[in-house]
Motif scaffolding. Structure first.
Motif, PDB file in Angstrom:
ATOM      1  N   ARG A  60       2.359 -70.820-109.197  1.00 21.31           N
ATOM      2  CA  ARG A  60       2.898 -71.104-110.541  1.00 21.31           C
ATOM      3  C   ARG A  60       1.938 -70.666-111.634  1.00 21.31           C
ATOM      4  O   ARG A  60       0.732 -70.640-111.417  1.00 21.31           O
ATOM      5  N   GLN A 120      -0.737 -72.661-104.029  1.00 21.85           N
ATOM      6  CA  GLN A 120      -0.833 -73.812-103.128  1.00 21.85           C
ATOM      7  C   GLN A 120      -0.971 -73.347-101.679  1.00 21.85           C
ATOM      8  O   GLN A 120      -0.202 -72.506-101.204  1.00 21.85           O
ATOM      9  N   ASN A 153       2.173 -71.375-100.145  1.00 20.32           N
ATOM     10  CA  ASN A 153       3.311 -72.284-100.083  1.00 20.32           C
ATOM     11  C   ASN A 153       4.077 -72.265-101.401  1.00 20.32           C
ATOM     12  O   ASN A 153       5.309 -72.329-101.414  1.00 20.32           O
ATOM     13  N   ASP A 154       3.319 -72.159-102.485  1.00 24.17           N
ATOM     14  CA  ASP A 154       3.930 -72.144-103.824  1.00 24.17           C
ATOM     15  C   ASP A 154       2.927 -71.453-104.758  1.00 24.17           C
ATOM     16  O   ASP A 154       1.729 -71.403-104.448  1.00 24.17           O
ATOM     17  N   ASN A 180       4.485 -63.413-103.964  1.00 19.72           N
ATOM     18  CA  ASN A 180       3.838 -64.460-103.161  1.00 19.72           C
ATOM     19  C   ASN A 180       3.915 -64.104-101.680  1.00 19.72           C
ATOM     20  O   ASN A 180       4.948 -64.275-101.050  1.00 19.72           O
TER      21      ASN A 180
END
Ligand SMILES: Nc1nc2c([nH]c(=O)n2[C@H]2C[C@H](O)[C@@H](COP(=O)(O)OP(=O)(O)OP(=O)(O)O)O2)c(=O)[nH]1
Length: 162
Positions: free
Chosen positions: A133, A51, A130-131, A126
């Protein structure tokens, strides 16, 4: 005769043309590469989705890790460099599975190539997102992906590509 009125009527079409060029008309095409990093999940294959940060253009949209090809680089070299910078891994770049061209309203046009990565050295970290997964392929449609990725996302989710 009101010359100011003439001025206005002449200016309006010019402004429209300028806006149109903002959508990518005379900006250079940006060459971008991105990775479908795959792993065996339960029950099926999973892919790494990332993200964008709130302060980036197209903030909080989801994408695949990658970036722009720099002068003198092959697509594979560029992708290996980007994955090292963004995730701290040494990736083995596999086959190219898709290539699309897309015009973003404010960001110009991109030529986007997607490569499969099934092997890498090092631990995923990371560094810029932002994220991040692991998503089963069938759940990809649940993420708010960048517009250029949507055709690929549909193909992956419906089992047409891998
Ligand atoms: N990495 C990546 N970029 C993508 C994807 N889909 C897509 O439209 N893009 C676009 C977003 C960016 O405009 C461009 C990649 O540029 P970049 O990663 O080097 O830099 P950036 O996001 O800061 O973009 P920019 O402002 O420098 O143009 O490609 C994708 O799945 N992965």
């Amino acid at each position: 005769m009101d010359s100011r009125l003439n001025c206005t009527t002449v200016k309006e079409p010019i402004r429209k043309l300028d806006n149109r060029s903002d959508t990518g008309g005379n900006r250079p095409l940006r060459l971008v590469v991105a990775a479908l990093i795959l792993r065996a999940g339960e029950p099926g294959t999973e892919v790494l989705v990332c993200q964008r940060k709130p302060d980036q253009p197209m903030s909080l949209k989801w994408e695949f890790p990658g970036g722009k090809i720099e002068p003198g680089e092959t697509a594979e070299e560029a992708l290996a460099r980007e994955l090292n910078e963004e995730l701290g891994i040494e990736a083995v770049i596999g086959r190219r599975v898709s290539r699309v061209r897309h015009k973003y309203r404010n960001g110009g046009a991109i030529d986007l190539q997607f490569f499969v990565v099934e092997e890498f050295g090092g631990a995923l970290e990371n560094r810029i997102f932002n994220d991040m997964r692991w998503s089963p392929l069938g759940e990809l449609m649940q993420y708010d992906f960048l517009a250029a990725d949507l055709g690929l996302i549909r193909d992956l989710a419906e089992g047409r590509l891998l």
